[in-house]
Enzyme design. Structure first.
Site, PDB file in Angstrom:
ATOM      1  N   HIS A 138       0.848  -1.200   0.000  1.00  0.00           N
ATOM      2  CA  HIS A 138       0.000   0.000   0.000  1.00  0.00           C
ATOM      3  C   HIS A 138       0.876   1.240   0.000  1.00  0.00           C
ATOM      4  O   HIS A 138       1.999   1.204   0.493  1.00  0.00           O
ATOM      5  CB  HIS A 138      -0.866   0.022   1.264  1.00  0.00           C
ATOM      6  CG  HIS A 138      -1.757  -1.161   1.379  1.00  0.00           C
ATOM      7  ND1 HIS A 138      -2.817  -1.352   0.536  1.00  0.00           N
ATOM      8  CD2 HIS A 138      -1.741  -2.231   2.206  1.00  0.00           C
ATOM      9  CE1 HIS A 138      -3.429  -2.480   0.859  1.00  0.00           C
ATOM     10  NE2 HIS A 138      -2.787  -3.044   1.859  1.00  0.00           N
ATOM     11  N   CYS A 180      -0.375   2.121  -4.410  1.00  0.00           N
ATOM     12  CA  CYS A 180      -1.180   3.284  -4.789  1.00  0.00           C
ATOM     13  C   CYS A 180      -0.268   4.511  -4.742  1.00  0.00           C
ATOM     14  O   CYS A 180       0.601   4.605  -3.870  1.00  0.00           O
ATOM     15  CB  CYS A 180      -2.315   3.492  -3.803  1.00  0.00           C
ATOM     16  SG  CYS A 180      -3.493   2.135  -3.795  1.00  0.00           S
TER      17      CYS A 180
END
Ligand code: NAG
Ligand code: NAG
Ligand code: NAG
Ligand code: NAG
Length: 452
Positions: A138, A180
């Site tokens: 992430h 991301c």
């Protein structure tokens, strides 16, 4: 690494070069199954490409394969189907469990033996060697996470890469990053030191990357119930699986990966000499519109990374036959959504407070801070505020190392915006830090109330 074989053949002077690789998965917990599956698949690909096992350094929590949730114990799959291969088998993990941190990653890639446990493997590459690094997890603007915290900041990454250059640790360095907003991590890629670097990111600085094989995740007849892979990662690895490694070039691979990863914008950063030397006529503009693809994603099997836990819990709820189990997953689903809402409020309140005294257009100040996509410029300020979130905001699940989590990392951008605008906001960094701390404390107190 695909092109490297070719590169060596093209430049006979480099034939003595060694190849090295580092693979890191930055999450833990069952819902993050896909990251560890991606990482072990990468291990298999790199081994197949001919990198000796003792030159591949891997780090991941390794808590997923034997998770009580795993219907196929001890195994990991990076794609669905009856013919899917267990990528965990033979995946040698050098560092697992609580020691997997950003500091360990720094130690490994900079070749610093004092920064890793005794006799731990670190990169020992030299000036003629080629190094491949793959990181999956992430991220948010300027940050990515490691399973045992704290977050790893873009400035640290730049420093680590510079240290690798200073120590002449590579001839060519290729860095693939899936996270991301990963396009925000390489804006400072040092370009004039020793060696050439090329970085490829799953997303640009402003968007999510995508989980893949999410909904139809049946493997050997068992429903795994969460995403098996990430779109950018499976794109480069499945391409490698299918490729003739002795002839396929990085350019070919990158072109295909860009086409297949059509839910986010794969970006390329780096030294232009890498392009011309190793990739020939690599297109400089990688934001090309998607063309025909190999195995295109559909809405049903890809998913924004940050939605994976809530969607997985929802799906478990729908699919459970047992009433008690249904209730457990419904409660989990609600808890995840409540946490997300509370996290959103933390950042809304930060923006509100930052806008109290301001010279920005009063009407638009909050909205601006919440929605603008400024570039990470005030790095020290961003690091300070991001650390405050990490240390003072509540961890939303036992798998979060601190206040950052898969969902709220998207709001790292709000801190970027605030930091860039501090002069107009007429707020000092100290004061801003207190604001962030206060909001975090309030959010933490609310969690305690909920639990009591
Ligand atoms: C899973 O547990 C089994 C049995 O305890 C063990 O042999 C195996 O090494 C474990 N695998 C992983 C990936 O932890
Ligand atoms: C190597 O790691 C140790 C322990 O973290 C640290 O004190 C030292 O400064 C590092 N050395 C370099 C050259 O970065
Ligand atoms: C790399 O070397 C340069 C020049 O000596 C120095 O200024 C810089 O601090 C070094 N960077 C790192 C991360 O060690
Ligand atoms: C990605 O490509 C597939 C197949 O070409 C197409 O169906 C899908 O709509 C594309 N998605 C986006 C976001 O462009």
């Amino acid at each position: 690494m695909l092109k490297l074989a070719l590169l060596l053949a093209t430049f006979p002077g480099l034939v003595q070069a060694d190849r090295w690789a580092v693979i890191a998965a930055g999450s833990k917990g069952w819902w993050n199954y896909r990251h560890q599956a991606d990482a072990c698949h990468a291990y298999q690909v790199l081994k197949k490409s001919g990198i000796p096992e003792d030159h591949i350094i891997t780090m991941m929590q390794d808590d997923v394969a034997n998770s009580s949730e795993n219907p196929l114990k001890g195994q990991l799959y990076n794609k669905p189907g009856d013919d899917a291969v267990d990528v965990r088998a033979g995946c040698n993990i050098d560092y697992s469990g609580d020691i997997v941190t950003g500091a360990l990653f720094t130690g490994v890639i900079t070749g610093n033996e004092s920064a890793v446990p005794a006799n731990g493997k670190v990169l020992k590459s030299g000036p003629n060697d080629d190094v491949f690094i793959y990181f999956v997890d992430h991220g948010g603007a300027g940050i990515v996470s490691f399973p045992n915290g704290p977050f790893y900041h873009a400035t640290q990454l730049s420093m680590d890469l510079e240290a690798m250059q200073n120590n002449t640790m590579f001839n060519t360095l290729i860095f693939y990053m899936e996270a991301c907003y990963s396009g925000s991590m390489f804006t400072d890629l040092p370009t004039n030191g020793n060696g050439r670097m090329l970085a490829l990111t799953a997303a640009n600085a402003k968007e999510s990357s995508w989980g893949y094989y999410c909904m139809d995740a049946d493997v050997h007849g068992k429903d795994i119930g969460t995403c098996l892979g990430d779109l950018f990662s499976i794109s480069w690895m499945e391409d490698s699986d299918a490729a003739d490694l002795s002839t396929e070039t990085f350019k070919t691979q990158i072109d295909r990966v860009v086409k297949r990863t059509n839910k986010s914008h794969v970006l390329q950063f780096g030294d232009t000499s890498v392009e011309s030397l190793t990739l020939g006529t690599l297109e400089s503009k990688l934001l090309a519109a998607p063309h025909s693809t190999i195995g295109a994603p559909s809405q049903s099997n890809s998913m924004k990374s940050r939605d994976v836990p809530s969607m997985s819990a929802w799906r478990k709820y729908l699919n459970s036959l047992d009433e008690t189990e249904k209730e457990i997953y419904m409660n989990l689903y609600k808890l995840i959504l409540e946490g997300q809402e509370a996290d959103e409020n933390v950042f809304k309140n930060i923006a509100k407070n930052a806008c109290r005294v301001n010279m920005l257009n009063q009407m638009n100040c909050e909205e601006y801070l919440l929605t603008a996509r400024e570039e990470l410029k005030e790095k020290h300020c961003h690091y300070v505020l991001a650390s405050t979130i990490d240390q003072k905001c509540p961890a939303r699940s036992e798998h979060n190392p601190g206040g950052w989590n898969h969902y709220n990392m998207q709001f790292s951008q709000v801190l970027v915006n605030v930091c860039n605008k501090l002069p107009e906001l007429m707020v000092d960094l100290d004061v801003m830090q207190q604001v962030v701390e206060l909001e975090c404390r309030m959010a933490a107190a609310a969690v305690r109330e909920l639990v009591v």
